[in-house]
Design a protein around this motif. Structure first.
Motif, short mmCIF file in Angstrom:
data_model
loop_
_atom_site.label_atom_id
_atom_site.label_comp_id
_atom_site.label_asym_id
_atom_site.label_seq_id
_atom_site.Cartn_x
_atom_site.Cartn_y
_atom_site.Cartn_z
N THR A 47 0.97 -1.27 -0.10
CA THR A 47 0.17 0.00 -0.01
C THR A 47 0.82 1.31 0.00
O THR A 47 1.61 1.41 1.06
CB THR A 47 -0.82 0.06 1.31
OG1 THR A 47 -1.69 -1.16 1.34
CG2 THR A 47 -1.92 1.49 1.12
N LEU A 48 0.88 2.13 -1.17
CA LEU A 48 1.40 3.20 -1.09
C LEU A 48 0.67 4.40 -0.36
O LEU A 48 -0.33 4.24 0.03
CB LEU A 48 1.63 3.59 -2.63
CG LEU A 48 2.24 2.55 -3.45
CD1 LEU A 48 2.18 3.13 -4.98
CD2 LEU A 48 3.76 2.59 -2.95
N GLY A 49 1.22 5.63 -0.32
CA GLY A 49 0.60 6.77 0.24
C GLY A 49 -0.68 7.16 -0.22
O GLY A 49 -0.77 7.31 -1.15
N SER A 50 -1.62 7.53 0.70
CA SER A 50 -2.93 7.73 0.36
C SER A 50 -2.88 9.52 -0.43
O SER A 50 -1.89 10.02 0.26
CB SER A 50 -3.90 7.73 1.64
OG SER A 50 -5.08 8.32 1.15
N VAL A 51 -3.65 9.55 -1.10
CA VAL A 51 -3.76 11.24 -1.70
C VAL A 51 -5.34 11.53 -1.47
O VAL A 51 -6.38 10.64 -1.39
CB VAL A 51 -3.45 11.10 -2.96
CG1 VAL A 51 -1.84 11.00 -3.27
CG2 VAL A 51 -4.21 10.03 -4.06
N TYR A 72 2.88 -5.27 -7.36
CA TYR A 72 1.60 -5.10 -6.99
C TYR A 72 1.54 -4.02 -5.79
O TYR A 72 1.99 -3.92 -4.72
CB TYR A 72 0.77 -6.48 -6.34
CG TYR A 72 0.47 -7.31 -7.55
CD1 TYR A 72 -0.73 -7.59 -8.17
CD2 TYR A 72 1.76 -7.93 -8.17
CE1 TYR A 72 -0.81 -8.42 -9.16
CE2 TYR A 72 1.54 -9.09 -8.98
CZ TYR A 72 0.29 -9.30 -9.49
OH TYR A 72 0.03 -10.25 -10.60
N PHE A 73 0.70 -2.74 -6.41
CA PHE A 73 0.35 -1.85 -5.15
C PHE A 73 -0.78 -1.53 -5.15
O PHE A 73 -1.70 -1.45 -6.10
CB PHE A 73 1.20 -0.50 -5.91
CG PHE A 73 2.72 -0.78 -5.94
CD1 PHE A 73 3.41 -0.77 -4.93
CD2 PHE A 73 3.25 -0.88 -7.24
CE1 PHE A 73 4.92 -0.97 -5.05
CE2 PHE A 73 4.68 -1.09 -7.41
CZ PHE A 73 5.51 -1.05 -6.35
N ALA A 74 -1.48 -0.97 -3.80
CA ALA A 74 -2.64 -0.42 -3.78
C ALA A 74 -2.38 1.09 -3.64
O ALA A 74 -1.45 1.49 -2.74
CB ALA A 74 -3.25 -1.10 -2.52
N SER A 118 -10.44 -3.33 -7.23
CA SER A 118 -10.08 -4.58 -7.59
C SER A 118 -8.71 -4.84 -7.95
O SER A 118 -8.16 -4.30 -8.81
CB SER A 118 -11.13 -5.34 -8.73
OG SER A 118 -10.92 -6.82 -9.01
N CYS A 119 -8.29 -6.00 -7.41
CA CYS A 119 -6.84 -6.35 -7.57
C CYS A 119 -6.84 -7.44 -8.77
O CYS A 119 -6.14 -8.41 -8.86
CB CYS A 119 -6.01 -7.06 -6.62
SG CYS A 119 -4.13 -7.13 -6.84
N GLY A 120 -7.74 -7.38 -9.93
CA GLY A 120 -7.81 -8.21 -10.95
C GLY A 120 -7.63 -7.43 -12.24
O GLY A 120 -7.76 -6.30 -12.15
N TRP A 121 -7.43 -8.25 -13.57
CA TRP A 121 -7.05 -7.24 -14.63
C TRP A 121 -7.91 -7.72 -15.59
O TRP A 121 -7.21 -8.82 -16.45
CB TRP A 121 -5.50 -7.59 -14.93
CG TRP A 121 -4.66 -7.42 -13.66
CD1 TRP A 121 -3.75 -8.39 -12.96
CD2 TRP A 121 -4.38 -6.20 -12.76
NE1 TRP A 121 -3.45 -7.90 -11.95
CE2 TRP A 121 -3.55 -6.46 -11.57
CE3 TRP A 121 -5.07 -4.93 -12.75
CZ2 TRP A 121 -3.42 -5.78 -10.81
CZ3 TRP A 121 -4.76 -3.98 -11.83
CH2 TRP A 121 -3.99 -4.58 -10.66
N THR A 154 -9.87 2.83 -3.70
CA THR A 154 -8.55 2.20 -3.86
C THR A 154 -8.11 1.74 -5.40
O THR A 154 -8.61 0.89 -5.88
CB THR A 154 -8.36 0.98 -3.01
OG1 THR A 154 -8.62 1.38 -1.76
CG2 THR A 154 -6.90 0.12 -3.10
N VAL A 155 -7.00 2.22 -5.78
CA VAL A 155 -6.61 1.86 -7.26
C VAL A 155 -5.60 0.72 -6.94
O VAL A 155 -4.51 1.02 -6.21
CB VAL A 155 -6.02 2.99 -7.94
CG1 VAL A 155 -5.45 2.81 -9.27
CG2 VAL A 155 -7.16 4.15 -8.03
#
Length: 184
Positions: A47-51, A72-74, A118-121, A154-155
């Motif tokens: 998980t990266l920094g929230s904006v 993989y990043f959220a 979603s962590c799907g592509w 969440t992207v």
């Protein structure tokens, strides 16, 4: 009569520096990682920094190393401006989440994927980025208006090697921006 492919002197421990430090015939063939590892799948996403509204972040020290590595990043994006509506035109508020990937030269190409919540592509969510190239992916998000309503998303992003060599010791740059209050 041929240039040396490893540093002169005794072989040393392999480091990620585009040289064959251990003189085994292959440059940079060690077990390297960056500060964001391990993040090889959706189950171990970093998980990266929230904006907040109309804000972004940039990271410049992520790597895809070695062949077969994937990152993989959220990215949490949260409405922070408290506005609602479109200037009396409508009580709908939309957003645009954008993520930009810039690759180092010599990396081959990487696959760059983005999805929201979603962590799907699914088909059409992944794109190939050439070595030294830059690609921006974005998605529009439908917000809601109402008392106490705060939109949040969440992207999810995946960066992985696509074509040879498919990795590079030099880091890539990942930046993102949350454009809030759009009227579409």
């Amino acid at each position: 009569g041929a240039p040396a492919t490893c540093p002169p002197g005794n072989p040393t421990t392999e480091t990620c520096n585009n040289l064959d430090d251990n003189c085994d015939g292959t440059a940079d063939d060690g077990g390297f990682s960056d500060a964001y590892e391990p993040n090889p799948d959706c189950g171990s996403v970093y998980t990266l920094g929230s904006v907040g509204s109309d804000a972004g972040n940039t990271y410049t020290s992520m790597t895809v190393y070695g062949s077969g590595d994937g990152d993989y990043f959220a990215i949490p994006m949260r409405e922070s401006d408290g506005s609602c509506g479109c200037g009396g035109i409508s009580f709908d508020e939309d957003y645009q989440a954008s993520v930009t990937l810039t690759l180092p030269a010599g990396a081959g190409s990487y696959e760059f994927c983005m999805n929201t919540n979603s962590c799907g592509w699914p088909t059409g969510y992944c794109f190939e980025v050439p070595a030294g190239g830059t690609t921006t992916l974005s998605q529009y998000l439908d917000g809601a208006c109402g008392p106490g309503q705060t939109d949040s998303y969440t992207v999810y992003v995946r960066v992985s090697g696509a074509n040879a060599p498919g990795f590079e010791c030099s880091p890539y740059t990942l930046s993102y921006y949350f454009d809030a209050g759009l009227c579409r």
